[in-house]
Scaffold this active site. Structure first.
Site, mmCIF file in Angstrom:
data_model
loop_
_atom_site.group_PDB
_atom_site.id
_atom_site.type_symbol
_atom_site.label_atom_id
_atom_site.label_comp_id
_atom_site.label_asym_id
_atom_site.label_seq_id
_atom_site.Cartn_x
_atom_site.Cartn_y
_atom_site.Cartn_z
ATOM 1 N N HIS A 1 0.808 -1.219 0.000
ATOM 2 C CA HIS A 1 0.000 0.000 0.000
ATOM 3 C C HIS A 1 0.842 1.270 0.000
ATOM 4 C CE1 HIS A 1 -3.297 2.708 0.745
ATOM 5 N NE2 HIS A 1 -2.712 3.153 1.840
ATOM 6 N N CYS A 2 2.097 1.210 0.409
ATOM 7 C CA CYS A 2 2.857 2.447 0.643
ATOM 8 C C CYS A 2 3.834 2.822 -0.457
ATOM 9 C CB CYS A 2 3.609 2.343 1.975
ATOM 10 S SG CYS A 2 2.517 2.374 3.422
#
Length: 437
Positions: free
Chosen positions: A273-274
């Site tokens: 996600h990052c």
């Protein structure tokens, strides 16, 4: 107000709320409850609320095994009813911050969560944003919503700050409880009480900074640093291939230097996600100041094109054997975004499969961690097992995740061609049918 709040934290008289029960929120809620704080988890997904209230973990090793016991003892419960915000003294916002179809920040979940909190916010509440976002979000978006809808004043009636999440699924050493935390509040009092709340729960250091914007930028720096360095080794991997040099051996040699070098490795792209998303947040915000983040954007372009590059390489491997990608049988090994986890968010393997499908190859995948996944509205299912006969039936095996519970020696002995984008077969001596990225 500050001294009163610090005393309540010390005596565990705080009720905690956590908005968003995913990879960040649920572990945080569990740790708060384990530390002796009654905790309420909020999530708009009824399925997650139901699973938490049944004491069932749905995100793998990220969550402590004590979840069921905490629920049973009444220390942790979940709900979709935000009116219970009125019962909490500390609330952390841990909701998704994806990109939209134009690769721009989508902070709609942060905004809607803040609005729901504001409608029930009571005086002396501590509000902390943990979702990764662009610098300025806490002060420019969160604070005005809370003040306008609640009628309360930040710094006088409630505390507000930012403390970036740090979650690494599959990491066997660092979990939520022992990973250092950064805290930046609006005003010194807010920073102090927020830091005290985390110190009451975590075993790690809590580092205080002077503002939410510092903490927000710090989080972006962490992941942009990784994005840029991975982009560098991906670009060098493409060059090394043209020069008939092993990039993997180059990295092994470089990391013998005891200072000034940190090893990063090439691969089929970025996942999770990052790292693939955070640089876009910073580049988007930079445009507000007329600033062009050229180095960051270059690394993003390199990493984004890796799935297509890997498929091009795979196609050339087949061509060398007198086969076309069209109608060839290809088995993709691993769709999780990193080894030994069930998380496939933003996994580059999904785009690899998409590109292979565009080439009209006959695609299957095998992943013991991800038996099925949904991508672009379609459902995909893993084949049930891999045997020597099954491996031999494919024209090409493409390794896109370095899972440790796969028999790579068996695969090497039976495969026609292997394209190993993760270098998991580096210790296999017989390598005539293996090519690495």
């Amino acid at each position: 107000m500050k001294e009163k709040m610090l005393k309540k934290i010390e005596q565990k008289e705080i009720t905690v709320g956590v908005v968003g029960l995913g990879y960040v929120g649920l572990p945080l809620a569990v740790e708060k409850a384990k530390a002796g704080f009654k905790t309420i988890g909020f999530d708009v997904q009824a399925s997650k609320v139901e699973l938490v209230n049944e004491g069932k973990n749905y995100i793998g090793d990220v969550v402590d095994k004590d979840l069921a016991d905490l629920v049973k003892r009444g220390m942790l419960k979940a709900t979709s009813d935000f009116s219970f915000v009125a019962d909490v003294d500390f609330i952390a916002i841990c909701v998704p911050t994806p990109l939209d179809i134009h690769q721009q920040p989508d902070i709609s979940c942060v905004k809607s969560s803040t609005e729901a909190i504001a409608d029930y916010l009571k005086p002396e509440t501590i509000v902390v944003l943990e979702s990764t976002t662009y610098p300025g979000t806490t002060e420019e978006l969160i604070m005005p919503i809370l003040e306008k809808r609640s009628g309360l004043k930040c710094g006088r009636d409630f505390y507000l700050g930012f403390s970036p999440e740090r979650v690494d699924p599959g990491n066997i050493i660092y979990k939520t409880k022992n990973t250092p935390k950064v805290v930046g509040g609006i005003g010194k009092d807010a920073t102090e009480v927020i830091a005290a709340m985390y110190r009451a729960v975590l075993e790690s250091d809590v580092h205080e900074v002077s503002s939410p914007a510092i903490a927000e930028m710090e989080k972006i720096l962490e992941n942009t640093y990784r994005n840029i360095n991975i982009g560098l080794v991906n670009e060098l991997a493409m060059l090394c291939h043209e020069m008939n040099i092993s990039m993997w051996e180059v990295i092994d040699a470089a990391k013998t230097k005891p200072y000034g070098f940190q090893a990063f490795y090439p691969g089929p792209g970025l996942g999770g996600h990052c790292i693939p998303l955070d640089p876009y947040y910073l580049s988007w915000k930079a445009r507000e100041y007329g600033f062009h983040t050229s180095m960051i954007e270059s690394s993003m372009m390199i990493n984004d094109k890796m799935p297509e590059y890997c498929v091009e390489r795979a196609s050339k491997l087949l061509n060398h054997k007198g086969k076309a990608m069209k109608t060839s049988k290809v088995l993709v090994l691993g769709v999780a975004y990193k080894q030994d986890i069930a998380d496939y968010r933003e996994s580059p393997a999904l785009r690899v499969i998409e590109e292979l499908e565009k080439s009209e190859a006959n695609i299957s995948y095998f992943d013991p961690w991800v038996p099925e996944y949904k991508y672009n509205g379609r459902r995909y299912s893993s084949i049930k097992e891999i045997t020597p006969e099954i491996i031999a039936s494919y024209d090409l095996i493409m390794v896109t995740a370095a899972h440790s519970n796969i028999d790579y020696k068996m695969i090497q002995e039976n495969a026609q061609i292997i394209f190993d984008t993760k270098n998991v077969m580096k210790d296999i001596t017989e390598r005539e049918n293996i090519e690495t990225l």
